[in-house]
Design an enzyme around this catalytic site. Structure first.
Site, PDB file in Angstrom:
ATOM      1  N   CYS A 157      -3.934  12.651  13.926  1.00 21.42           N
ATOM      2  CA  CYS A 157      -4.418  11.301  13.608  1.00 21.42           C
ATOM      3  C   CYS A 157      -4.241  10.487  14.886  1.00 21.42           C
ATOM      4  CB  CYS A 157      -3.673  10.783  12.397  1.00 21.42           C
ATOM      5  SG  CYS A 157      -2.669   9.359  12.637  1.00 21.42           S
ATOM      6  N   ARG A 160      -8.354  -0.419   5.182  1.00 21.68           N
ATOM      7  CA  ARG A 160      -7.502   0.584   4.527  1.00 21.68           C
ATOM      8  C   ARG A 160      -6.221  -0.044   4.019  1.00 21.68           C
ATOM      9  NH1 ARG A 160      -6.559   5.950   7.742  1.00 21.68           N
ATOM     10  NH2 ARG A 160      -5.338   6.147   5.859  1.00 21.68           N
ATOM     11  N   ASP A 217       5.344   0.080  12.001  1.00 18.50           N
ATOM     12  CA  ASP A 217       4.071  -0.483  11.533  1.00 18.50           C
ATOM     13  C   ASP A 217       3.902  -1.948  11.927  1.00 18.50           C
ATOM     14  OD1 ASP A 217       3.810   1.352   8.384  1.00 18.50           O
ATOM     15  OD2 ASP A 217       3.548   1.930  10.469  1.00 18.50           O
ATOM     16  N   LYS A 271       0.852  -1.204   0.000  1.00 24.76           N
ATOM     17  CA  LYS A 271       0.000   0.000   0.000  1.00 24.76           C
ATOM     18  C   LYS A 271       0.887   1.255   0.000  1.00 24.76           C
ATOM     19  CE  LYS A 271      -1.558   1.475   4.128  1.00 24.76           C
ATOM     20  NZ  LYS A 271      -1.227   2.865   4.486  1.00 24.76           N
ATOM     21  N   ASN A 272       1.951   1.225   0.811  1.00 19.17           N
ATOM     22  CA  ASN A 272       2.756   2.446   0.987  1.00 19.17           C
ATOM     23  C   ASN A 272       3.755   2.681  -0.131  1.00 19.17           C
ATOM     24  OD1 ASN A 272       1.275   2.964   3.225  1.00 19.17           O
ATOM     25  ND2 ASN A 272       2.837   2.332   4.702  1.00 19.17           N
ATOM     26  N   ARG A 274       1.719  14.149  13.639  1.00 22.67           N
ATOM     27  CA  ARG A 274       2.087  13.878  12.241  1.00 22.67           C
ATOM     28  C   ARG A 274       2.007  15.134  11.363  1.00 22.67           C
ATOM     29  NH1 ARG A 274      -0.495   8.404  10.242  1.00 22.67           N
ATOM     30  NH2 ARG A 274       1.201   8.518   8.747  1.00 22.67           N
TER      31      ARG A 274
HETATM   32  C1  EPZ Z   1       4.805   6.643   6.538  1.00 23.65           C
HETATM   33  O1  EPZ Z   1       4.071   7.669   7.159  1.00 23.65           O
HETATM   34  C2  EPZ Z   1       3.846   5.469   6.416  1.00 23.65           C
HETATM   35  N1  EPZ Z   1       2.716   5.856   5.560  1.00 23.65           N
HETATM   36  C3  EPZ Z   1       3.350   5.064   7.793  1.00 23.65           C
HETATM   37  O2  EPZ Z   1       2.529   3.917   7.636  1.00 23.65           O
HETATM   38  C4  EPZ Z   1       4.554   4.687   8.652  1.00 23.65           C
HETATM   39  O3  EPZ Z   1       4.110   4.387   9.963  1.00 23.65           O
HETATM   40  C5  EPZ Z   1       5.543   5.866   8.701  1.00 23.65           C
HETATM   41  O4  EPZ Z   1       5.914   6.250   7.361  1.00 23.65           O
HETATM   42  C6  EPZ Z   1       6.812   5.514   9.462  1.00 23.65           C
HETATM   43  O5  EPZ Z   1       7.429   4.411   8.872  1.00 23.65           O
HETATM   44  C7  EPZ Z   1       2.895   5.900   4.215  1.00 23.65           C
HETATM   45  O6  EPZ Z   1       3.961   5.632   3.702  1.00 23.65           O
HETATM   46  C8  EPZ Z   1       1.695   6.290   3.406  1.00 23.65           C
HETATM   47  P1  EPZ Z   1       6.990   9.886   8.626  1.00 23.65           P
HETATM   48  P2  EPZ Z   1       4.686   9.177   7.215  1.00 23.65           P
HETATM   49  O7  EPZ Z   1       6.841  11.170   7.901  1.00 23.65           O
HETATM   50  O8  EPZ Z   1       5.504   9.417   6.030  1.00 23.65           O
HETATM   51  C9  EPZ Z   1       7.416  13.154  12.036  1.00 23.65           C
HETATM   52  C10 EPZ Z   1       0.599   2.623   7.878  1.00 23.65           C
HETATM   53  O9  EPZ Z   1       0.162   2.035   8.872  1.00 23.65           O
HETATM   54  N2  EPZ Z   1       7.293  14.142  10.960  1.00 23.65           N
HETATM   55  O10 EPZ Z   1       8.102   8.972   8.259  1.00 23.65           O
HETATM   56  O11 EPZ Z   1       3.540  10.085   7.502  1.00 23.65           O
HETATM   57  C11 EPZ Z   1       6.141  12.335  12.218  1.00 23.65           C
HETATM   58  O12 EPZ Z   1       5.237  13.013  13.072  1.00 23.65           O
HETATM   59  C12 EPZ Z   1       1.145   4.025   8.015  1.00 23.65           C
HETATM   60  O13 EPZ Z   1       0.652   2.136   6.722  1.00 23.65           O
HETATM   61  C13 EPZ Z   1       7.418  15.498  11.264  1.00 23.65           C
HETATM   62  O14 EPZ Z   1       7.623  15.880  12.419  1.00 23.65           O
HETATM   63  O15 EPZ Z   1       5.625   9.079   8.479  1.00 23.65           O
HETATM   64  C14 EPZ Z   1       6.664  11.058  12.828  1.00 23.65           C
HETATM   65  O16 EPZ Z   1       6.822  11.234  14.224  1.00 23.65           O
HETATM   66  C15 EPZ Z   1       0.931   4.568   9.412  1.00 23.65           C
HETATM   67  N3  EPZ Z   1       7.295  16.418  10.266  1.00 23.65           N
HETATM   68  C16 EPZ Z   1       8.037  10.883  12.176  1.00 23.65           C
HETATM   69  O17 EPZ Z   1       8.390  12.178  11.654  1.00 23.65           O
HETATM   70  C17 EPZ Z   1       7.083  16.043   8.950  1.00 23.65           C
HETATM   71  O18 EPZ Z   1       7.003  16.929   8.065  1.00 23.65           O
HETATM   72  C18 EPZ Z   1       8.061   9.890  11.011  1.00 23.65           C
HETATM   73  O19 EPZ Z   1       6.978  10.191  10.189  1.00 23.65           O
HETATM   74  C19 EPZ Z   1       6.964  14.668   8.659  1.00 23.65           C
HETATM   75  C20 EPZ Z   1       7.082  13.737   9.674  1.00 23.65           C
END
Ligand code: EPZ
Length: 432
Positions: A118, A398, A306, A22-23, A123
């Site tokens: 969320c 989802r 995840d 999915k991702n 996030r």
């Molecule tokens: C991706 O989310 C995945 N989703 C998530 O999978 C996964 O849990 C996550 O990466 C971590 O591996 C998709 O790929 C669609 P991040 P993403 O940006 O990109 C902080 C699932 O279950 N952050 O790597 O949104 C954030 O708050 C989902 O399939 C900022 O502070 O995660 C988090 O604490 C859930 N500012 C950390 O970084 C930003 O601009 C990592 O988030 C971006 C992120």
């Protein structure tokens, strides 16, 4: 509101086929906005987030063709008529922010609703926005939307303050059409980022270093179409590996890529699991006993956040005390409360969960809160004595295609309770 009903204590056996990631499908679908030619994706999972992304792209004027059931989708953004991602869609799927970079690169303007919070944490997308600003975008925020504008994006250097998967993907998709060279540092190494880069290169982008912390991009004036097969879903595969273990069963997960799951597989071997790896499958069986083993989530190639919820469910059945540390999200222990209601012995201390086992689980009515927490409750239900009813399983839909069918095919006693349609309406619905 659909529910899942699981009668526990059935050992899993046989094979379960993993679907496409999915991702990886989400960013590669967004990449179709970068060209006026056709982009065709294969091995696309038939899950709700893909259907949501398809609607989002169609609302922007992208023509789409193909069926979820055939795991294939063709998209063509001949003209982008509506460079906006509305709140109504973004609030149901944060990954909609992945259209920001490609829309800006293709049309010079993008209006995307800020995702809001969320279940698993704040996030924010501040790191996405800083990256686009480094490429010359002018950003402003109005009525809960971010509006990004740029005549033509300009290559630059940009170091992410922290590793972000979709942040890396968003800014990469903007950089491929920027003028000149872009060097991105502290990038995410996830296989899904590498898969997106592979598609972009097939479309004519010039990218080096995907899968390493430093990605170099030489911008091009335009991109062409391509056909691409999505990588296997490592999280789905890992979920089924742990489902086998928590039931004391033995299964083969096929059509997956074990090298994307090594952090999990090694911890499971330490816990006493018997793991057999081949190029595209994982054989798993429980040894004589399951021992508690600590984990700490980390960015790839570390232990995937995840898979943390599913692992916690498994550790409730392991002998000893497992300390689970969540380092990526600030509120990703929602499943612990529901697991405790089933009999688990879990104590939360900040970003650590202390799990003592084995604790016999008994079936209960439980509530899913997010995609992976729901998977954790399914695993607990498979191991519990009696019946577990999981409500709000739209969270599961989802990201898991045909989960109950795949589990039933491996011997689980699981069925879906659909929406109870009043008898009066059943005639019109052709059901009665
Ligand atoms: C991706 O989310 C995945 N989703 C998530 O999978 C996964 O849990 C996550 O990466 C971590 O591996 C998709 O790929 C669609 P991040 P993403 O940006 O990109 C902080 C699932 O279950 N952050 O790597 O949104 C954030 O708050 C989902 O399939 C900022 O502070 O995660 C988090 O604490 C859930 N500012 C950390 O970084 C930003 O601009 C990592 O988030 C971006 C992120």
């Amino acid at each position: 509101m659909d529910k899942l009903v699981i009668r526990g204590e059935q050992k899993l056996h046989g094979t379960i086929r993993a679907g496409g990631a999915k991702n990886a499908a989400l960013p590669t679908m967004a990449a179709s906005l970068l060209t006026a030619e056709e982009v065709t994706l294969r091995n696309v999972p038939d899950v709700r987030d893909i259907q949501t992304t398809r609607k989002l792209l169609e609302a922007m004027g992208v023509e789409t063709e193909g069926s979820g059931g055939h795991h294939r989708i063709a998209m063509q953004a001949r003209h982008v008529t509506h460079a906006q991602a509305d709140y109504e869609l973004v609030k149901t799927m944060r990954a909609s922010t992945l259209v920001l970079g490609p829309l800006l690169a293709r049309t010079g303007k993008a209006t995307v609703s800020l995702p809001g919070g969320c279940a698993i944490g704040a996030r924010p997308i501040d790191l996405h926005l800083k990256g686009l600003e480094r490429l010359g975008a002018n950003l402003r925020q109005e009525h809960g939307y971010v509006i990004a504008e740029a005549e033509r994006l300009q290559g630059n250097t940009y170091s992410f303050d922290r590793i972000t998967v979709t942040g890396t993907e968003d800014v990469l998709m903007a950089a491929v059409l920027a003028r000149g060279e872009t060097v991105l540092r502290n990038c995410a190494l996830e296989p899904e980022v590498v898969d997106l880069a592979a598609l972009l290169v097939k479309m004519g982008a010039k990218i080096e270093g995907a899968g390493t912390p430093v990605i170099r991009v030489q911008g091009v004036d335009q991109l062409g179409g391509a056909t691409h097969t999505i990588i296997a879903d490592r999280i789905e595969a890992g979920t089924y590996v742990m489902a086998a273990l928590i039931t004391g069963g033995e299964i083969e997960v096929t059509h997956c890529q074990p090298e994307h799951l090594e952090a999990l597989l090694e911890r499971l071997e330490e816990a006493g699991a018997k793991i057999r790896r081949s190029a595209s499958s994982i054989g798993v069986a429980r040894g004589e006993r399951l021992r508690a083993v600590d984990i700490s989530t980390a960015e790839f190639p570390g232990f995937a956040t995840d898979l943390q919820a599913q692992y916690m469910a498994l550790m409730t059945q392991a002998e000893g005390t497992a300390v689970i540390t969540e380092t990526i999200f600030e509120n990703r222990f929602m499943h612990a409360l529901e697991l405790s209601r089933m009999g688990a012995n879990i104590r939360i201390e900040g970003n650590r969960a202390v799990v003592r086992g084995p604790a016999p689980l008994t079936g209960a009515a439980v509530l899913a809160s997010d995609l992976r927490a729901s998977a954790s409750l399914v695993l607990a239900g498979l191991a519990a004595e009696g019946e577990t009813i999981i409500d709000r399983i739209y969270h599961l839909d989802r990201g898991y295609e045909k989960l109950e069918e795949k589990l039933r095919g491996a011997g689980a006693a699981v069925r879906r309770l659909g929406r109870l349609i009043p008898v009066a309406n059943q005639h019109s619905a052709g059901i009665a």
